[in-house]
Design a protein around this motif. Structure first.
Motif, PDB file in Angstrom:
ATOM      1  N   ASP B  30      35.204  35.515  38.344  1.00  0.00           N
ATOM      2  CA  ASP B  30      33.917  36.152  38.634  1.00  0.00           C
ATOM      3  C   ASP B  30      33.774  36.577  40.084  1.00  0.00           C
ATOM      4  O   ASP B  30      32.898  37.366  40.415  1.00  0.00           O
ATOM      5  N   THR B  31      34.600  36.011  40.963  1.00  0.00           N
ATOM      6  CA  THR B  31      34.433  36.246  42.393  1.00  0.00           C
ATOM      7  C   THR B  31      35.685  36.857  42.992  1.00  0.00           C
ATOM      8  O   THR B  31      36.794  36.425  42.688  1.00  0.00           O
ATOM      9  N   ASN B  50      30.475  38.405  43.845  1.00  0.00           N
ATOM     10  CA  ASN B  50      30.376  37.550  42.675  1.00  0.00           C
ATOM     11  C   ASN B  50      29.660  38.326  41.581  1.00  0.00           C
ATOM     12  O   ASN B  50      28.519  38.744  41.753  1.00  0.00           O
ATOM     13  N   ASN B  51      30.346  38.516  40.457  1.00  0.00           N
ATOM     14  CA  ASN B  51      29.778  39.323  39.365  1.00  0.00           C
ATOM     15  C   ASN B  51      29.243  40.656  39.867  1.00  0.00           C
ATOM     16  O   ASN B  51      28.113  41.054  39.546  1.00  0.00           O
ATOM     17  N   LYS B  71      33.897  43.337  37.206  1.00  0.00           N
ATOM     18  CA  LYS B  71      34.288  42.028  37.733  1.00  0.00           C
ATOM     19  C   LYS B  71      35.761  41.941  38.088  1.00  0.00           C
ATOM     20  O   LYS B  71      36.162  41.132  38.904  1.00  0.00           O
TER      21      LYS B  71
END
Lengths: 113, 113
Positions: B30-31, B50-51, B71
């Motif tokens: 996600d990051t 992040n996202n 992402k």
């Protein structure tokens, strides 16, 4: 984040254990100790991390002193491919998304045949 | 399979040009992050997403603009390149932002003439 102090360079004979020290005397209770390494011309590679207890994985062992002011990364049987810069990083767990790794100068480990 | 990939690996360009570096990760993380490693080998974080949301923006000139279309991708666009932008740029990703380890790409060596 707490600062870390590492020797600039170390040598190790192939097949012997490499013990890389790191001082982090200002570490706080929420901070983890992370170790990464960077082989020449490659991206950094995660090795291991810990908070209080000693940790071991397929790459290395991490020994953290009881007062958490210092730690030692141990490569049990160093090979020539372990020659790299090793970074000891103290990382804050902030309970949110504002997190980052702060790399210092690291220790250049040279494994000699 | 390459976990974190970057293109191009090498980039040579003239001062004043605009260039982009692409990063993709197939880890389902996600990051994502961008780091810069200068000639003195210091590795410093530039941005973190992040996202697809910007969560870390260090003191980086406005000429640097990250873009995260999804992402799995975090691209770095640099306007009006300067000599001081010459460095190796590393992309990284992690599952989350807390104690998760970061996985780095192979780096893009940017040379500004």
């Amino acid at each position: 984040d707490a600062k870390t102090t590492q020797p600039t360079s170390m040598d190790c004979a192939e097949g012997r254990a490499a013990n890389l020290p790191c001082n982090h005397s200002t570490i706080s209770g929420n901070e983890y100790v992370y170790w990464y390494r960077q082989i020449h011309s490659q991206g950094p590679q995660y090795i291991i991390h810990g908070l209080k207890n000693n940790e071991t994985n397929e790459m290395a062992s991490l020994i953290i002193t009881e007062d958490r002011k210092s730690s030692t990364l141990i490569l049990p049987h160093a090979t020539l491919r372990d020659t790299a810069v090793y970074y000891c990083i103290v990382r804050d767990y902030r309970g949110g998304s504002n997190y980052k790794l702060t790399f210092g100068k690291g220790t250049l480990l040279t494994v000699n045949p | 399979d390459t976990a974190v990939s970057q293109t191009p690996k090498y980039l040579v360009t003239q001062m004043g040009n605009d260039k982009s570096i692409k990063c993709e990760q197939n880890l389902g993380h996600d990051t994502m992050y961008w780091y810069k490693q200068d000639s003195k080998k210091f590795l410093k974080i530039m941005f973190s997403y992040n996202n697809k949301e910007l969560i870390i923006n260090e003191t980086v000139p406005n000429r640097f603009s990250p873009k995260s279309p999804d992402k799995a991708h975090l691209n770095l666009h640099i306007n009006s390149l300067e000599l001081g932008d010459s460095a190796v740029y590393f992309c990284a990703s992690s599952r989350g932002t807390l104690t998760d380890t970061q996985y780095f790409g192979p780096g893009t060596r940017l040379t500004v003439l």
